[in-house]
Motif scaffolding. Sequence first.
Motif, PDB file in Angstrom:
ATOM      1  N   MET A   1     -18.070  -1.103  -2.203  1.00  9.40           N
ATOM      2  CA  MET A   1     -16.738  -1.162  -2.724  1.00  9.40           C
ATOM      3  C   MET A   1     -15.919  -2.042  -1.781  1.00  9.40           C
ATOM      4  N   GLU A   2     -15.053  -2.822  -2.348  1.00 14.09           N
ATOM      5  CA  GLU A   2     -14.214  -3.708  -1.543  1.00 14.09           C
ATOM      6  C   GLU A   2     -13.029  -2.937  -0.975  1.00 14.09           C
ATOM      7  N   ALA A   3     -12.794  -3.089   0.314  1.00 13.25           N
ATOM      8  CA  ALA A   3     -11.688  -2.393   0.980  1.00 13.25           C
ATOM      9  C   ALA A   3     -10.375  -3.121   0.706  1.00 13.25           C
ATOM     10  N   THR A   4      -9.406  -2.395   0.189  1.00 14.81           N
ATOM     11  CA  THR A   4      -8.071  -2.929  -0.031  1.00 14.81           C
ATOM     12  C   THR A   4      -7.068  -2.069   0.727  1.00 14.81           C
ATOM     13  N   THR A   5      -5.854  -2.547   0.842  1.00 20.62           N
ATOM     14  CA  THR A   5      -4.816  -1.782   1.530  1.00 20.62           C
ATOM     15  C   THR A   5      -4.568  -0.457   0.828  1.00 20.62           C
ATOM     16  N   GLU A   6      -4.577  -0.469  -0.507  1.00 16.52           N
ATOM     17  CA  GLU A   6      -4.331   0.760  -1.266  1.00 16.52           C
ATOM     18  C   GLU A   6      -5.455   1.777  -1.046  1.00 16.52           C
ATOM     19  N   LEU A   7      -6.711   1.301  -1.087  1.00 16.77           N
ATOM     20  CA  LEU A   7      -7.848   2.198  -0.868  1.00 16.77           C
ATOM     21  C   LEU A   7      -7.853   2.740   0.557  1.00 16.77           C
ATOM     22  N   ARG A   8      -7.510   1.895   1.525  1.00 13.08           N
ATOM     23  CA  ARG A   8      -7.467   2.334   2.911  1.00 13.08           C
ATOM     24  C   ARG A   8      -6.403   3.415   3.097  1.00 13.08           C
ATOM     25  N   THR A   9      -5.237   3.231   2.489  1.00 10.69           N
ATOM     26  CA  THR A   9      -4.162   4.223   2.568  1.00 10.69           C
ATOM     27  C   THR A   9      -4.582   5.526   1.913  1.00 10.69           C
ATOM     28  N   ARG A  10      -5.231   5.438   0.753  1.00 12.75           N
ATOM     29  CA  ARG A  10      -5.703   6.637   0.050  1.00 12.75           C
ATOM     30  C   ARG A  10      -6.774   7.361   0.863  1.00 12.75           C
ATOM     31  N   LEU A  11      -7.702   6.605   1.442  1.00 15.50           N
ATOM     32  CA  LEU A  11      -8.757   7.194   2.262  1.00 15.50           C
ATOM     33  C   LEU A  11      -8.163   7.889   3.479  1.00 15.50           C
ATOM     34  N   ARG A  12      -7.187   7.252   4.122  1.00 11.37           N
ATOM     35  CA  ARG A  12      -6.545   7.861   5.285  1.00 11.37           C
ATOM     36  C   ARG A  12      -5.887   9.188   4.895  1.00 11.37           C
ATOM     37  N   LYS A  13      -5.269   9.235   3.713  1.00  8.08           N
ATOM     38  CA  LYS A  13      -4.625  10.467   3.249  1.00  8.08           C
ATOM     39  C   LYS A  13      -5.663  11.552   2.963  1.00  8.08           C
ATOM     40  N   LEU A  14      -6.760  11.201   2.291  1.00  4.82           N
ATOM     41  CA  LEU A  14      -7.792  12.179   1.956  1.00  4.82           C
ATOM     42  C   LEU A  14      -8.530  12.702   3.189  1.00  4.82           C
ATOM     43  N   LEU A  15      -8.535  11.919   4.251  1.00  2.00           N
ATOM     44  CA  LEU A  15      -9.155  12.354   5.505  1.00  2.00           C
ATOM     45  C   LEU A  15      -8.156  13.075   6.414  1.00  2.00           C
ATOM     46  N   ASN A  16      -6.931  13.242   5.927  1.00  4.39           N
ATOM     47  CA  ASN A  16      -5.870  13.910   6.695  1.00  4.39           C
ATOM     48  C   ASN A  16      -5.664  13.207   8.034  1.00  4.39           C
ATOM     49  N   GLU A  17      -5.604  11.897   7.985  1.00  3.31           N
ATOM     50  CA  GLU A  17      -5.433  11.060   9.171  1.00  3.31           C
ATOM     51  C   GLU A  17      -4.059  10.401   9.128  1.00  3.31           C
ATOM     52  N   ARG A  18      -3.050  11.147   9.473  1.00  3.07           N
ATOM     53  CA  ARG A  18      -1.698  10.597   9.466  1.00  3.07           C
ATOM     54  C   ARG A  18      -1.435   9.847  10.766  1.00  3.07           C
ATOM     55  N   ILE A  19      -0.821   8.686  10.636  1.00  4.82           N
ATOM     56  CA  ILE A  19      -0.407   7.956  11.825  1.00  4.82           C
ATOM     57  C   ILE A  19       0.878   8.613  12.312  1.00  4.82           C
ATOM     58  N   PRO A  20       0.900   9.079  13.561  1.00  2.00           N
ATOM     59  CA  PRO A  20       2.100   9.760  14.054  1.00  2.00           C
ATOM     60  C   PRO A  20       3.311   8.838  14.050  1.00  2.00           C
ATOM     61  N   GLU A  21       4.487   9.436  13.880  1.00  2.00           N
ATOM     62  CA  GLU A  21       5.718   8.653  13.867  1.00  2.00           C
ATOM     63  C   GLU A  21       5.855   7.935  15.204  1.00  2.00           C
ATOM     64  N   GLY A  22       6.041   6.649  15.132  1.00  2.00           N
ATOM     65  CA  GLY A  22       6.138   5.845  16.337  1.00  2.00           C
ATOM     66  C   GLY A  22       4.781   5.483  16.930  1.00  2.00           C
ATOM     67  N   GLY A  23       3.696   5.949  16.296  1.00  2.00           N
ATOM     68  CA  GLY A  23       2.350   5.664  16.793  1.00  2.00           C
ATOM     69  C   GLY A  23       1.704   4.525  16.024  1.00  2.00           C
ATOM     70  N   THR A  24       0.461   4.281  16.319  1.00  2.00           N
ATOM     71  CA  THR A  24      -0.308   3.243  15.643  1.00  2.00           C
ATOM     72  C   THR A  24      -1.598   3.853  15.111  1.00  2.00           C
ATOM     73  N   GLU A  25      -2.381   3.039  14.442  1.00  2.00           N
ATOM     74  CA  GLU A  25      -3.663   3.512  13.923  1.00  2.00           C
ATOM     75  C   GLU A  25      -4.586   3.960  15.047  1.00  2.00           C
ATOM     76  N   ALA A  26      -4.388   3.438  16.253  1.00  2.00           N
ATOM     77  CA  ALA A  26      -5.201   3.823  17.400  1.00  2.00           C
ATOM     78  C   ALA A  26      -4.936   5.277  17.808  1.00  2.00           C
ATOM     79  N   SER A  27      -3.845   5.862  17.316  1.00  2.00           N
ATOM     80  CA  SER A  27      -3.521   7.258  17.619  1.00  2.00           C
ATOM     81  C   SER A  27      -4.297   8.227  16.743  1.00  2.00           C
ATOM     82  N   THR A  28      -5.113   7.724  15.821  1.00  2.00           N
ATOM     83  CA  THR A  28      -5.882   8.569  14.904  1.00  2.00           C
ATOM     84  C   THR A  28      -7.370   8.451  15.217  1.00  2.00           C
TER      85      THR A  28
END
Length: 119
Positions: A1-28
């Motif tokens: 499957m091709e990775a898109t911004t929408e799919l990446r955002t949905r996957l992050r939500k389904l994995l319960n991987e929230r980026i903390p406020e003021g944080g970056t993706e490296a914080s997950t």
Amino acid sequence: MEATTELRTRLRKLLNERIPEGGTEASTNFTDFDLDTLLTESDILDSAVAKGWMEKAGLLQADIESYSIGSEKYDLTSLKDRLNHTLAMAKQYGATADAVKEIANYGSYMFSVQPPEVL
């Protein structure tokens, strides 16, 4: 499957991987590259989610389970409970992915036909 911004955002939500406020993706647990890898290695989103939950199970580490300060006592979720939760989530999404694949192979939601096994 091709990775898109929408799919990446949905996957992050389904994995319960929230980026903390003021944080970056490296914080997950998963960077965008990790999520893109999960997506490109999977044929449907549920498969990527199941793989992600399995990876999260492997990343768990033991923490302090309880402590007290004066007369106050705090109990935290045990490693065993967190592991059971992540494995249950992986199993749930894996079963969903298997069901979707089976339906795609044999018919639709309304009418499903499975060919007979031939010797």
